[in-house]
Design an enzyme around this catalytic site. Structure first.
Site, PDB file in Angstrom:
ATOM      1  CG  ASP A 292      43.407  25.752 -79.122  1.00 31.86           C
ATOM      2  OD1 ASP A 292      44.439  25.849 -78.430  1.00 31.86           O
ATOM      3  OD2 ASP A 292      42.773  24.689 -79.247  1.00 31.86           O
ATOM      4  CG  HIS A 293      48.923  27.260 -80.676  1.00 33.67           C
ATOM      5  ND1 HIS A 293      49.518  27.509 -79.463  1.00 33.67           N
ATOM      6  CD2 HIS A 293      49.080  28.382 -81.413  1.00 33.67           C
ATOM      7  CE1 HIS A 293      50.025  28.737 -79.462  1.00 33.67           C
ATOM      8  NE2 HIS A 293      49.766  29.289 -80.630  1.00 33.67           N
ATOM      9  CE1 TYR A 472      44.432  18.518 -75.869  1.00 32.47           C
ATOM     10  CE2 TYR A 472      46.825  18.293 -75.750  1.00 32.47           C
ATOM     11  CZ  TYR A 472      45.584  17.784 -76.091  1.00 32.47           C
ATOM     12  OH  TYR A 472      45.493  16.541 -76.655  1.00 32.47           O
ATOM     13  CG  HIS A 473      48.531  25.911 -76.342  1.00 34.86           C
ATOM     14  ND1 HIS A 473      49.526  25.717 -77.307  1.00 34.86           N
ATOM     15  CD2 HIS A 473      48.893  25.146 -75.283  1.00 34.86           C
ATOM     16  CE1 HIS A 473      50.419  24.869 -76.845  1.00 34.86           C
ATOM     17  NE2 HIS A 473      50.067  24.514 -75.621  1.00 34.86           N
ATOM     18  N   PRO A 474      43.808  27.310 -75.503  1.00 39.93           N
ATOM     19  CG  PRO A 474      41.988  26.706 -74.155  1.00 39.93           C
ATOM     20  CD  PRO A 474      43.293  26.188 -74.681  1.00 39.93           C
TER      21      PRO A 474
END
Length: 537
Positions: A292-293, A472-474
């Protein structure tokens, strides 16, 4: 007996694309199961309305991570879409594909997923307002706004400051090069959010061979003699079974897909046994490799008006509403991230490793139950944020209980490697460097967060551990690869060791891409549908 050819679990960014492409020929009967409800909601379609969806359990899974040592023990809030369109119905709508090298890495892990193949798919699915060229496509089902008009005047000052800091303006982050500063393309069409539900699913729902079932929580995949044959699901208080004549396809995303596999007996064997779940396939990669970011904002008060001045007072809200209703314009018609950029934290790196987000806006004062995009701070505020492109920290998803309705354990392990901490430290220094350039410095009153008293490396690290969190990039929790020892699905997105079962969503990324992940999640649906149809032929 209720039967269909293909079952798709999850009507999100990939699932809606799958439903459209698998039903287009009319030859296949497809049933799409979605745990959430309809996307026909005002704040879903209003572009800036996504702040109202951030903490809304009616459309949002509302996940929380375990206490994270890298974030000073905080439990991070992870919103994910529980609605037709999935997270494409509640996200910030930024359209970023990632870098050529990301897909070259994909191609090495999973043949067929290299840059040339993915570029061709992107060009086929896009209808880009900026026009067609060797990178962009037109005529596809997904309209992409070029976002070239109606920008806040401070965007120009930001771009000029970036240029003064050595980061030149570029016309297209999805073009020949990503490094530089510019304006983000958006999944917005006609001043409304252009989710995958709108672009792909709504047209497909007119076909007789597609059935869409909402409020249907899939509880397990049914596996007989090593093959997926259907699913069990709950709807309106009843437990039902649906059989698949061809395949079961999981498209629930990076959290739901590994959770459902584990509920079905596919995952870390010891964990499943401890929970009393019969082990169908012991594969510890299911739920592992979570990427994630991580990001945060620096915020300044300004000498010039920002969107705070327009959206904070009641009369400003009224004016913005009239602008939107009467002309389809104004701040409500866009995401808050008008501008952004990509840069390298060290000159010896071969490509950018940090992403920028510019907002003529600030929300330091929290509001209970929402992300206060429509009620910003009561002063003129501006924020510049950043996130890391290719973090090395890895987490995992694990069942908490054998009950499908219980949220799984999400262990993010944010900022858990020295690499990620050093990268973030260099990144936040760049934020101040941009703000110090003449184009912006003349307009800034003072730095509010973290504040001018935070100076040393130790203080900067302490600040971003206290304030940063997911962007919010899992992804990568059911990643693609060529063998069971290191991955969950093969390059055709078929589950290693189980027939008739695929995972087609962001969980199947071999590695996280450099930038927002909605575009590559949609790509997964597009190319995954090709793989399914190829095998059907």
């Amino acid at each position: 007996m209720d039967e269909t050819d293909y079952i798709i679990v999850g009507a999100g960014s990939a699932g809606c694309v799958l439903a459209d492409r698998l039903t287009a020929s009319g030859r296949h009967k497809v049933t799409l199961l979605e745990a959430g409800g309809s996307d026909r909601r005002f704040y879903v379609h209003l572009p800036l309305g996504y702040g109202k969806l951030f903490y809304d359990p009616a459309v949002n899974w509302m996940y929380r991570t375990e206490p994270d040592p890298g974030l000073n023990g905080a439990q991070d809030h992870w919103p994910r879409g529980k609605i037709l369109g999935g997270s494409s119905s509640i996200n910030a709508m930024v359209w970023i594909r990632g870098q050529r090298e990301d897909y070259e890495d994909w191609g090495r892990a999973a043949p067929g997923w290299g840059w040339e193949s993915c570029l061709a798919a992107y060009r086929a699915l896009e209808d880009n307002e900026a026009g067609a060229d060797e990178y962009r496509g037109t005529g596809g089902p997904l309209f992409i706004s070029a976002n070239r008009s109606g920008l806040h005047p401070l965007v120009r000052s930001y771009l000029d400051a970036c240029a003064e800091a050595g980061l030149p303006e570029i016309p297209d982050f999805n073009g020949a090069r990503q490094e530089g500063a510019g304006v983000y393309q958006m999944t917005i069409k006609g001043a409304r959010r252009n989710s995958t539900a709108r672009a792909f699913l709504r047209p497909a729902m007119k076909r007789a061979n597609l059935r869409v079932m909402t409020r249907a929580l899939v509880t397990r995949v049914l596996i007989e003699q090593g093959r997926a044959v259907g699913v069990e699901y709950r709807q309106r208080g009843a437990t039902r079974t649906l059989r698949a004549r061809a395949e079961v396809i999981l498209a629930g995303g990076a959290i739901n897909s590994p959770q459902l596999l584990q509920l079905s007996g596919i995952g870390p064997g010891a964990l499943l046994q401890d929970l009393g779940i019969p082990v169908v396939l012991d594969n510890p990669n299911v739920g592992d490799h979570l990427s994630d970011h991580q990001g945060l904002n620096y915020t300044w008060s300004m000498k010039v008006p920002t969107y705070n001045d327009e959206l904070r007072p009641w009369w400003g809200k009224l004016r913005a509403g009239l602008q939107y209703v009467l002309g389809g314009g104004g701040p409500l018609a866009k995401s808050i991230n008008h501008g952004g950029g990509f840069f390298r934290t060290r000159p010896d790196l071969d490509r950018p490793n940090m992403q920028l987000y510019f907002q003529a806006f600030s929300t330091l004062i929290p509001r209970s139950g929402e992300r206060p995009l429509l009620t910003p701070d009561p002063w003129s505020g501006m924020s510049i944020g950043l996130s890391n492109c290719r973090p090395t920290s890895r987490g995992h998803i694990r069942l908490r209980t054998p009950r499908p309705e219980d949220h799984p354990v999400i262990t993010a392990n944010a900022l858990s490697t020295n690499h990620d901490v050093e990268e973030m430290l260099a990144g936040v220094k760049q934020l101040r460097r941009i703000a110090a350039q003449p184009a912006l410095a003349a307009l800034i009153l003072e730095e509010l967060r973290p504040g001018p008293q935070v100076v040393t490396d130790e203080e900067l690290i302490a600040d971003f551990r206290a304030r940063s969190g997911t962007v919010y990039h899992p992804s990568c929790t059911c990643r693609m690869g060529q063998d069971l020892a290191t991955s969950v699905v093969d390059p055709g997105l078929r589950l290693h060791g189980i027939g008739g079962l695929r995972v087609i969503d962001a969980s199947a990324f071999p590695n996280i891409t450099s930038g927002n992940t909605n575009a590559p999640a949609i790509l997964m649906g597009w190319m995954g549908a090709e793989a399914v149809l190829r095998d059907a032929r």
